[in-house]
Design a protein around this motif. Sequence first.
Motif, PDB file in Angstrom:
ATOM      1  N   SER A  49     103.832  -6.103  31.486  1.00  0.00           N
ATOM      2  CA  SER A  49     103.778  -7.379  32.212  1.00  0.00           C
ATOM      3  C   SER A  49     102.339  -7.747  32.587  1.00  0.00           C
ATOM      4  N   ALA A  50     101.458  -6.733  32.634  1.00  0.00           N
ATOM      5  CA  ALA A  50     100.041  -6.990  32.915  1.00  0.00           C
ATOM      6  C   ALA A  50      99.250  -7.246  31.643  1.00  0.00           C
ATOM      7  N   GLY A  51      99.934  -7.205  30.480  1.00  0.00           N
ATOM      8  CA  GLY A  51      99.276  -7.520  29.219  1.00  0.00           C
ATOM      9  C   GLY A  51      98.926  -6.328  28.358  1.00  0.00           C
ATOM     10  N   GLY A  52      99.367  -5.137  28.766  1.00  0.00           N
ATOM     11  CA  GLY A  52      99.065  -3.938  27.997  1.00  0.00           C
ATOM     12  C   GLY A  52     100.157  -3.574  27.019  1.00  0.00           C
ATOM     13  N   GLN A  53      99.910  -2.530  26.265  1.00  0.00           N
ATOM     14  CA  GLN A  53     100.850  -2.031  25.266  1.00  0.00           C
ATOM     15  C   GLN A  53     101.190  -0.579  25.595  1.00  0.00           C
ATOM     16  N   VAL A  54     102.409  -0.182  25.296  1.00  0.00           N
ATOM     17  CA  VAL A  54     102.837   1.200  25.524  1.00  0.00           C
ATOM     18  C   VAL A  54     103.447   1.737  24.236  1.00  0.00           C
TER      19      VAL A  54
END
Length: 283
Positions: A49-54
């Motif tokens: 939701s903060a724009g990162g990838q997991v």
Amino acid sequence: MSSPVWFITGASNGFGLLLCLRALRANQRVVGTVRSKAKSADAVRQIESAGGQVIELDLNEPKESITRKVKAVGQIDYLVNNAGFFVMGAVEQVTAEEAQLQMQTNFFGPLYVTQAALEGMRLRRAGAVANLSSIAAKDPQPTSALYAASKAALEAVSESLAAEVAAFDISVLIVEPGAFRTNFLAAYSAPAAPLPDHYEGETAVARAREYFATGGGTQAGDPQKGVDRIYEALTGEGLAGKLKGKVARLVIGPDALRRMRKSNDKFLADLALGEEVALSTDF
């Protein structure tokens, strides 16, 4: 110019999760790793939701699998080997399987991740590697021998690696935290074998075991402040920014600083006592 890319292992909680969010707040690109997205759903939600990838990555996977996943990310500017765990028990009770798992997760896994990321950094002649160690590597306590050994091994590799890759403008930072209020102690792994009877009672092992089993949630260290110092030391910003490129180790926490000084004092005292012997062995 595109934003730097952070690759941070162990992003499901603690320092890993907070560092992902810290870098994202600075409008940097972040790839965090977790062993299971399903089991780490809340962390995945926060990062995405903060724009990162997991991505899913277990440090106990075969080297080939780790290498493939890391290389698939592409450019990595900041590699943070944060994932790890703690086998808590006396040396005598730890099994071969537990010792191997401790070393695989805390040493071999980070080694393989680093190897996979280095080629790209070397070709670009830029990059930073941060290896999350522990003050335990320099000041091992009873019941933390396997954990301390795994972190000491990681530190030795880090120091050698730093000398190897300096010519390519790649920096290597060892991070040595003290006790921070994360879920680290709550997630420790106890050996399957029972503690031998002679260690029960008023022994160093029994006291340490009690501390590690009950100390969670009382640690003095603020995880967010610890993560801020790590971010600053890597990027050259803020309070710890002045340390970038100038220190091999980032010691964080007043307790870690005290223990490091105590360990160094003991080392220097031993060196002084043994100087005559050390100088006596040449032809």
